[in-house]
Design an enzyme around this catalytic site. Structure first.
Site: not given
Ligand SMILES: NC(=O)c1ccc[n+]([C@@H]2O[C@H](COP(=O)([O-])OP(=O)(O)OC[C@H]3O[C@@H](n4cnc5c(N)ncnc54)[C@H](O)[C@@H]3O)[C@@H](O)[C@H]2O)c1
Length: 244
Positions: A132, A145
């Site tokens: 992130s 986080y």
């Molecule tokens: N969206 C943002 O603004 C953002 C910014 C920086 C980093 N990220 C990171 O990017 C990655 C993806 O995030 P996103 O925004 O696509 O989120 P999202 O919630 O759309 O997707 C995350 C996925 O992870 C799965 N998941 C969560 N916990 C789990 C577990 N214990 N076991 C198996 N599956 C699990 C969920 O079911 C989901 O399908 C994450 O690591 C998040 O921290 C997101």
């Protein structure tokens, strides 16, 4: 691609992981998704396999790769995009919440890298760990986080050194705020520590949120041969969030 390469995408049911699955499928990869929810992957294509599991569970993760070894002779790429958001002051963050966040965002990546290693080692490959922009800067009320996300960088750089002799490259992608269900959930009850969603967008030099496909593109690059001299890299894809 001369052969059909296999990628495992964790968190591939939603958001950034889902966009990565779609990109890799269009590039001709065979894709294996691991997610605790696989409901969005109903329209199963022959080149897509989905396993439902909690990525925090060591036995569940091990079992998937043992089963996978029965159907593929190697894994060419592992993309870890599992993750949850958590907002809370130090006092609000109970030990249980702390462990939930760190186990989901960091320990799962260790478990997944470890379980995938025998298949990654067959021919070498690429690991891409999604961290992130908050791996790189502090944010009040985000200590669990940010700690979990900063840990991904330490894990990945050490694995880059350790796994290089096996031809395995390990890189990190640090997205800025991306319009995904995770972000929408965080703002579902109104403004948070970073203000409204519009305020958060304005914290990026590009004055907008990222789209999942804009993160999937560099992830795809890091999986492929174009990034063959990259390992231990932290690729910041944050619309300028950390450039101020
Ligand atoms: N969206 C943002 O603004 C953002 C910014 C920086 C980093 N990220 C990171 O990017 C990655 C993806 O995030 P996103 O925004 O696509 O989120 P999202 O919630 O759309 O997707 C995350 C996925 O992870 C799965 N998941 C969560 N916990 C789990 C577990 N214990 N076991 C198996 N599956 C699990 C969920 O079911 C989901 O399908 C994450 O690591 C998040 O921290 C997101």
């Amino acid at each position: 691609m001369a052969h059909t390469s296999t990628a495992v995408v964790t968190g591939g049911n939603s958001g950034i992981g889902r966009a990565t699955v779609e990109l890799l499928l269009t590039q001709g990869w065979k894709v294996v998704v691991i997610d605790r929810d696989i409901s969005n992957l109903d329209a199963v294509r022959p080149e897509l396999t989905a396993y439902q599991a909690d990525a925090r569970d060591p036995a569940a993760v091990e079992n998937i790769f043992t089963e996978l070894a029965g159907s593929v002779d190697r894994v060419d790429a592992l993309v870890n995009a599992v993750g949850i958001e958590y907002v809370g002051t130090l006092e609000e963050t109970s030990p249980d919440e702390w462990h939930r966040v760190v186990d989901t965002n960091l320990t799962s990546y260790y478990l997944l890298c470890r379980a995938a290693l025998p298949l990654l080692r067959q021919r070498g490959g690429a690991v891409v760990n999604v961290a992130s922009q908050l791996s790189l800067v502090g944010t009040a009320r985000f200590s669990a986080y940010t700690a979990s996300k900063a840990g991904i960088i330490g894990l990945s750089r050490s694995l880059a050194l350790e796994l290089a002799p096996h031809g395995i490259r390990v890189n990190v992608v640090c997205p800025g705020a991306v319009d995904t269900p995770l972000l929408q959930r965080q703002f579902a009850d109104g403004p948070g520590p970073q203000g409204s969603l519009d305020d958060l967008a304005a914290m990026h030099a590009l004055r907008r949120l990222g789209e999942p496909a804009e993160i999937a593109a560099p992830i795809g690059f890091l999986c492929g041969p174009g990034s063959s001299f990259m390992t231990g890299s932290v690729v910041v894809v944050d619309g300028g969030y950390t450039s101020w």
